[in-house]
Enzyme design. Structure first.
Site, PDB file in Angstrom:
ATOM      1  N   GLU A 245      -1.154   1.051  11.432  1.00  0.00           N
ATOM      2  CA  GLU A 245      -0.963   0.139  12.530  1.00  0.00           C
ATOM      3  C   GLU A 245      -0.018   0.485  13.456  1.00  0.00           C
ATOM      4  OE1 GLU A 245       0.928  -3.258  10.483  1.00  0.00           O
ATOM      5  OE2 GLU A 245      -0.975  -3.465   9.294  1.00  0.00           O
ATOM      6  N   GLU A 350      -9.480  -3.668   4.529  1.00  0.00           N
ATOM      7  CA  GLU A 350      -8.687  -4.791   3.736  1.00  0.00           C
ATOM      8  C   GLU A 350      -9.359  -6.085   4.048  1.00  0.00           C
ATOM      9  OE1 GLU A 350      -4.557  -4.444   5.038  1.00  0.00           O
ATOM     10  OE2 GLU A 350      -4.746  -1.963   5.123  1.00  0.00           O
TER      11      GLU A 350
END
Length: 475
Positions: A245, A350
């Site tokens: 991220e 995910e």
């Protein structure tokens, strides 16, 4: 649902974010797409809308730079029903994930005479497309969990067990007991492991002792961390999420400089050259309203990092955490088109959907879109059985019986593989069969003598749409 496309240009600004939206008479607005436009260049804004509103609407374009003028050309709005979109997905799946093989069976001892009526048995040895699920430490010594997982999935991502705060909760005291067990279990059952993650750029998810380190102390701790975890599992994972991220957060960049991510990827590549190194971000395919992770911003960061590792492939990890609202599958496809144009490996890493009455329906739409897209090379669900906590959706209850989501996953796993089957050649010794990508064992049995021969066949996307194999049986 509508597919939306338009060419746009901004009068000023090098990175001007231009957004298109449909505004209804009620005042409500639905975003159709976003693009980053450079001054003097036409940019294609691709997106779409999913709306249950039946009313007149205005298409509006807005630039982040309010002083910029916007030029618009070739606006296209193409409506689709859900049935039409599903039909197109099925066509793409057949084209992208399958190949037709043409078997020519002949008798090697009879001048190559064709063998009509020969029995052909095709057994799947290994499926190529990796479809998997996350896994937690609750699988350790839990036979029911292990049986449930290993009977379904061929790839996994650990929930927390390879994260820094789990491996080194106290400075200098590393603990890899759970991750060691889980990797050994995965390998013993032919399950590949994604290394998630080496670093997480979010301040909130650092080990508590890391947050107060000085820059020099943090640099030393980070160097120890990457050497420890990557060296330990070198060759044992297929990929690493190196700096998780790093489009949304910059804990390490703020402490150690803007080149931290590039240096971390370089170091990881030196330590484990056999693993694909991934970026891993959210809101790139889920939602076009997050400027940090727009596809163009993602690609820009991707090229920066790729240049730091000598051109080695950098994987595109798209977390795919969808909200409780109907997913914008049209936008998802346009984002995947942009990511796929890089020619880098793309994974949905995910996948989950927040709880809502249509959770299973929405999940199916997302999974079908991912599987149908030629750029996507793997899918991992962010889910598991009820014994695991922290998931928005579960696939099995506490007794490892399927939830509705689990039923969906099992149905898709069965649909997206070619089951073992028996066929018979026609009078000319020919057989055509369409198979999902994978490794197969083909056994041919002579129609009169029952003698047989076997060969291994690898069906993959490098083969032409229809590939011929000539098989000669020796009686």
């Amino acid at each position: 649902m509508e597919d939306f496309r338009s060419w746009v240009q901004a009068s000023e600004g090098s990175d001007n974010i231009i957004t298109a939206a449909f505004r209804y008479s009620s005042g409500a607005a639905t975003q159709a797409g976003t693009v980053i436009a450079k001054q003097g260049c036409w940019s294609l804004l691709k997106g779409g809308i999913v709306s249950n509103v039946t009313a007149p609407a205005h298409i509006i374009f807005k630039a982040k730079n309010s002083s910029a003028q916007i030029w618009v050309d070739n606006v296209s709005v193409q409506p689709f029903t859900e049935e039409q979109w599903r039909s197109h997905q099925d066509q793409r799946i057949s084209m992208v994930r399958k190949r037709t093989i043409r078997l020519n069976i002949s008798d090697a001892n009879d001048n190559g005479k064709t063998l009509g009526g020969a029995k052909v048995i095709i057994n799947l040895v290994k499926q190529h497309f990796p479809f998997g699920c996350s896994m937690s430490k609750n699988i350790v010594n839990n036979q029911a969990y292990q049986s449930w997982f290993s009977s379904r999935f061929r790839v996994t991502t650990f929930q927390n067990e390879l994260k820094w705060y789990d491996n080194e909760p106290t400075q200098g005291k590393e603990n890899y007991a759970n991750s060691d067990y889980m990797i050994n279990f995965a390998h013993s059952h032919g399950i590949s492991v994604r290394g998630h993650n080496v670093f997480w750029d979010n301040f909130n998810f650092q080990p508590y002792w890391v947050k107060g380190l000085s820059p020099d102390q943090l640099r030393a701790a980070a160097d120890k961390r990457i050497n420890s975890v990557v060296s330990r599992y070198r060759g044992g994972v297929i990929s690493w999420d190196v700096v998780n991220e790093n489009l949304h957060f910059r804990f390490f960049e703020d402490k150690l400089g803007n080149d931290f991510s590039k240096s971390a990827y370089w170091k990881a590549h030196q330590l484990d050259k056999g693993a694909t190194l991934f970026m891993n971000e959210y809101n790139t395919v889920e939602d076009g309203r997050d400027p940090a992770s727009l596809p163009q911003n993602y690609v820009k960061k991707l090229w920066e990092i790729q240049g730091s590792v000598g051109g080695a492939p950098i994987g595109i990890g798209l977390q795919s955490h969808f909200s409780q609202f109907q997913p914008n599958i049209v936008y998802m496809r346009s984002a995947l088109d942009t990511m796929g144009a890089t020619k880098m490996p793309v994974w949905l890493t995910e996948v989950d959907v927040k709880p809502n009455p249509n959770q299973v329906k929405y999940l199916e739409q997302i999974l079908r879109e991912g599987f149908a897209h030629p750029a996507v090379q793997g899918i991992v669900l962010w889910s598991g059985p009820a014994v695991d906590s922290g998931y928005f959706m579960t696939l099995a209850d506490n007794k490892f019986s399927n939830t509705p989501g689990g039923d969906l996953v099992d149905r898709l796993l069965k649909e997206w593989r070619s089951e073992d089957a028996e066929f018979t050649t026609d009078d000319n010794g020919l057989l055509e069969v369409s198979l999902f990508h994978g490794e197969y064992q083909v056994t041919v049995v002579h129609p009169t003598t029952n003698s047989s021969t076997m060969l291994s066949v690898d069906i993959n996307d490098k083969l032409p749409a229809k590939e011929s194999f000539h098989i000669h049986i020796h009686v």
